[in-house]
Each structure stands twice: as C-alpha cells, then as structure tokens.
Design a protein around this motif. Sequence first.
Motif, short mmCIF file in Angstrom:
data_model
loop_
_atom_site.label_atom_id
_atom_site.label_comp_id
_atom_site.label_asym_id
_atom_site.label_seq_id
_atom_site.Cartn_x
_atom_site.Cartn_y
_atom_site.Cartn_z
N ARG A 184 0.84 -1.19 0.00
CA ARG A 184 0.00 0.00 0.00
C ARG A 184 0.89 1.26 0.00
NH1 ARG A 184 -4.96 2.05 2.54
NH2 ARG A 184 -5.64 -0.07 3.06
N PRO A 185 0.63 2.21 -0.88
CA PRO A 185 1.41 3.46 -0.84
C PRO A 185 1.28 4.15 0.52
CG PRO A 185 0.16 3.31 -2.88
CD PRO A 185 -0.31 2.18 -2.00
N GLY A 186 2.41 4.61 1.06
CA GLY A 186 2.42 5.25 2.37
C GLY A 186 2.50 4.28 3.52
N VAL A 187 2.88 3.02 3.24
CA VAL A 187 2.97 1.99 4.28
C VAL A 187 4.12 2.29 5.24
CG1 VAL A 187 4.54 0.52 2.94
CG2 VAL A 187 3.00 -0.52 4.63
N ILE A 188 3.99 1.83 6.46
CA ILE A 188 5.09 1.81 7.42
C ILE A 188 5.64 0.39 7.45
CG2 ILE A 188 5.69 1.95 9.88
CD1 ILE A 188 3.61 4.19 10.13
N LEU A 189 6.97 0.27 7.34
CA LEU A 189 7.62 -1.04 7.35
C LEU A 189 8.44 -1.18 8.63
CD1 LEU A 189 8.51 -3.70 5.98
CD2 LEU A 189 10.38 -2.41 4.93
#
Length: 303
Positions: free
Chosen positions: A219-224
């Motif tokens: 997903r665009p803007g994801v936190i990893l």
Amino acid sequence: MRGVFVDANESLAVIFERLQQPGDPKVRINRNPDLTPDEWPQVLDGAEIAVVDHTPLPTEIARKCTGLKHVVFLGTGARSYMNPEELAELGISVHLIKGYGDTAVAECTIALMWASARVIALMDREMRAGQWLREDGMQLTGKTLGLIGFGGIAAEVARIASGSGMRVTAWNRTPKSHAGVEFVSLERLLADSHVVSLHLLLNDETRGFLSRERIAAMRPGVILINTARGALVDEPAMIDALKSGHIRHAGLDVFNIEPLPADHPLTKLPNVTLSAHSAFRTPEASENLIAAAWEHCRRVAKG
C-alpha cells in the motif's frame, strides 16, 4: 567436557556465572564482546562447547577449532553468523534458543511502529538542532497491521496491537490460526496493510523475501517494521521506496551490515527510525536466554 562462552559482554557474563549450578560442565567465560573470527581457535583452545552471542564463525575458521563439537548460539538467527550445514559436515552441531525474548522483541516492534507513525525520532533530532519541527503523524487505531511470518514474537505483537485498536492480519508459510488474527494471502496483506512487520526466520528460502516487486505491491504510504533480519529485505529497493515516499517510514532494528556504518544510506534518510539490533535486550530476556544456554550445555555434557 569443557566449554567457552567466547564473546560475553559483562551483563551476560554476570548472569551466566549466577545461573551456574553444582555439577555443571566447566565453561570458561571470555569477557570480550569484540572478538574477531580469527581469534576463535585461540579462545576455544580445544574446548568442545562454544557459547556464542554474535561473533561470526566462518567454516574455514571452524576447521581450525580442534575439539569443537557443539555451538550454542544465543538466539535463533545463527545463519547470519555461520553455516550450520557446513559445520555439521565438520561434526559440529549448532544449537539454537527459541522463545526467550518473544515479549521483548514484540514490545520493540510496537515501539518502532508507534515511533514511526508519529515521526518521533525526526522531531527529536530537529528539536535538538534548534528547529521546532511539527509533523503530522499516522493514527494507528483502526488501521491494519500485517504480520509476515507468525511465530511466538508475532503472536505477542498481535496481542498488543489488537489491544490498541488495530486490525491484525497475518501470512505464514504454513497454515496457522490464532484468535483475533485474520490469516490472508501475501498479496492481500501487502495491498491492505497500513503497517507491515517482518517476523520470518532467515534461511535460503526467505533471503530477500521482501523483494522489489513485493515492495511495489505494498500500500502506498505503508510503514515497514523489521525486527527479524536485515537480509529478509531487498535493501536497495527499500531505500528507493523510502526516497520516493512509497514507504512512508521504516522502523529498523536489523541490517545487512552490523554495526551499521555511519555513512550508510539509511542513516541519511529522514523517514527511518533506527535501533541497534537490540529488540531482544531486556534483563528478563537475557535471563531466559542464559538459562536456556546452560540447559543446552548440560544436555550436551550428558550426551
């Protein structure tokens, strides 16, 4: 039978001494956490058991360690430091310790997630430099956390995240079920998750698991978040995604190169929160770890 704790820092050495019991095999403690691989043969001096925290044991060095039959690795990620199959061919068994720090690592995972969502490290750095930086954070209540790999650590992460109001999904290489967790396909997890957290063991099948293609599918803007192993991720692809903003922020406790060099590209990115492979380091986890190491030594000594 004789052993050596080859690279003990002072805190682990103290616990190791305290947990020794009458009748235990003799294990000498080498209080040198900065041991180099070339020093293995000299430090072991013919010992049959090596307890090791983090010092690499290349196979060519192991050939020179006459008498070595057992390596008790303090954790589960021995493959980052040695090749168990090659050591087995030399008659050296590698023993792992599981579960000792599940809660500690899970709490660090959650801490990195919240710090990443609220950009705390960046604001801290800017304020120390005299800048009054105010950043919009991501509100995590109601968001989806996707766990890649589901063992004891991931189960603890799921417990804490569910209690904070997050929806928790997971993908595992073998079928599993867990109360409050929805198991989904990897494709759906990557596409739906606002936060993705890695909890896979590192082996030949999982090395580079989070590839450039899979990062692009997130997903665009994801936190990893990665508190597992750095080599699970295609690092150049992750850096590119951080630069483009496709990955909003990364909270990382593990890296391909450790210690992380000061000039490494990850240290230059504002949207990365770094910790020094310390997710498992709490007094409680250390106590569990050393107690389990002694049990391995006792079992090996008894044959």
